[in-house]
Design a protein around this motif. Structure first.
Motif, short mmCIF file in Angstrom:
data_model
loop_
_atom_site.label_atom_id
_atom_site.label_comp_id
_atom_site.label_asym_id
_atom_site.label_seq_id
_atom_site.Cartn_x
_atom_site.Cartn_y
_atom_site.Cartn_z
N VAL A 226 -5.22 -6.42 -4.34
CA VAL A 226 -4.84 -5.87 -3.04
C VAL A 226 -4.99 -4.36 -3.09
CG1 VAL A 226 -3.03 -5.69 -1.29
CG2 VAL A 226 -3.16 -7.74 -2.75
N LEU A 227 -5.70 -3.81 -2.11
CA LEU A 227 -5.94 -2.37 -2.06
C LEU A 227 -5.66 -1.83 -0.66
CD1 LEU A 227 -9.38 -2.19 -3.92
CD2 LEU A 227 -7.13 -1.70 -4.89
N GLY A 228 -5.20 -0.61 -0.59
CA GLY A 228 -5.12 0.08 0.69
C GLY A 228 -6.51 0.40 1.17
N SER A 229 -6.66 0.64 2.45
CA SER A 229 -7.99 0.82 3.02
C SER A 229 -8.68 2.10 2.57
CB SER A 229 -7.92 0.80 4.55
OG SER A 229 -7.10 1.85 5.03
N HIS A 230 -7.92 3.05 2.02
CA HIS A 230 -8.53 4.31 1.58
C HIS A 230 -8.88 4.32 0.11
CE1 HIS A 230 -8.19 6.36 5.35
NE2 HIS A 230 -6.90 6.14 5.42
N VAL B 209 -7.94 -6.14 1.52
CA VAL B 209 -7.86 -4.73 1.89
C VAL B 209 -6.82 -4.62 3.00
CG1 VAL B 209 -9.11 -2.74 2.79
CG2 VAL B 209 -10.25 -4.34 1.24
N PHE B 210 -5.75 -3.89 2.71
CA PHE B 210 -4.64 -3.81 3.65
C PHE B 210 -4.94 -2.74 4.68
CE2 PHE B 210 -0.59 -2.79 5.45
CZ PHE B 210 0.06 -4.02 5.52
N ARG B 211 -5.17 -3.21 5.90
CA ARG B 211 -5.44 -2.32 7.03
C ARG B 211 -4.43 -2.62 8.13
NH1 ARG B 211 -9.59 0.53 7.97
NH2 ARG B 211 -9.30 0.21 10.20
N GLY B 212 -4.17 -1.64 8.97
CA GLY B 212 -3.37 -1.86 10.17
C GLY B 212 -2.04 -2.49 9.88
N GLN B 213 -1.74 -3.56 10.61
CA GLN B 213 -0.47 -4.26 10.48
C GLN B 213 -0.73 -5.75 10.26
OE1 GLN B 213 2.45 -2.68 10.41
NE2 GLN B 213 1.45 -0.72 10.74
N ALA B 214 0.18 -6.37 9.53
CA ALA B 214 0.11 -7.81 9.32
C ALA B 214 1.20 -8.46 10.15
CB ALA B 214 0.28 -8.16 7.84
#
Length: 265
Positions: free
Chosen positions: A100-104, A131-136
């Motif tokens: 799991v990675l942040g988008s940056h 890739v963790f983007r926005g909101q879940a």
């Protein structure tokens, strides 16, 4: 120690990284797996490896506290390794359940996603990468894009497991070619047969299908369920040219999606 392979989450200085840590902690709890917090550190040749900068220690401790608060029953380990994040994560992906990675990305990389650590790991990892983007959204469905490739089959399996574990509906989407008048809707038939098989294996899973005539699959996947909590897409393979291997659909999703995106090889 959990029996399942660990979930690995990248930790850096960004707020997006900490949101990814929370998401990964919940995912590890769902899987009954350990959570490994990963940070890549590059030191000068003359430095002692064990003398890590204070800000690295402070950052990883803070991330570990967030993870343990989000998922109290999950075993959390901190791994600070010396070297390049891409190389280390790709090596770790061989035995990981999920990365799991942040988008940056990691290491303070900012700006365009193309060429970042995140994109290169998503394209080259041996395990699925989220890739963790926005909101879940907690109640939104899981969306998966399917086609005729083996990668779509793997993506579908991942998406089914994700939807079942969360107790939410699954939306199976396909971007079809513009139809020719008088021809049979082959894409719709194939998708209906696929979903019929899913219904037999998972009778309690709420599955809907969407076939949209659009030449941009990423646009379809983002539009079919605006409240989706996860979008899953397959990738055809791995290789040294990250952008070409991941493909335009994956690249577009990682750059524009409003929710986390899972790339499954």
């Amino acid at each position: 120690m959990a029996d399942q392979a660990a979930v690995i989450v990248g930790v850096d200085a960004s707020e997006g990284s900490l949101r990814a840590v929370r998401w990964a902690a919940h995912e590890a709890a769902r899987r009954g797996a350990d959570l490994r917090l990963f940070h890549a550190c590059v030191v000068d040749p003359g430095d002692e490896a064990e003398l890590l900068p204070e800000h690295v220690t402070r950052r990883t401790r803070h991330a570990a506290k967030i993870a343990r608060t989000a998922a109290p029953g999950v075993e959390v380990d901190v791994h600070v390794e010396l070297g390049l994040a891409v190389d280390l994560l790709l090596a770790a992906s061989g035995t990981a359940a999920l990365i799991v990675l942040g988008s940056h990305g990691l290491g303070g990389l900012r700006g365009a996603l193309t060429g970042s650590v995140t994109l290169r790991v998503a394209a080259g990892a041996h395990c699925p990468v989220v890739v963790f983007r926005g909101q879940a959204g907690p109640q939104g469905p899981v969306v998966v894009g399917v086609g005729s490739s083996p990668a779509s089959e793997e993506a579908l399996r991942f998406a089914v497991d994700a939807a079942v574990a969360r107790g939410v509906p699954l939306v199976v989407a396909h971007a079809g070619r513009p139809s020719v008048p008088g021809t049979a809707p082959e894409d719709r038939r194939d998708l209906d047969e696929l979903v019929a098989g899913l219904a037999q294996k998972h009778p309690d899973l709420d599955v809907t299908t969407r076939v949209v005539e659009d030449r941009e699959p990423a646009r379809v996947l983002m539009a079919v369920a605006p409240d989706a909590q996860l979008i899953v897409v397959g990738s055809r393979g791995r290789g040294p040219v990250a952008g070409a291997v991941l493909g335009s659909t994956g690249n577009d999703l990682l750059a524009r999606s409003a929710c986390p995106v899972a790339v499954v090889h």
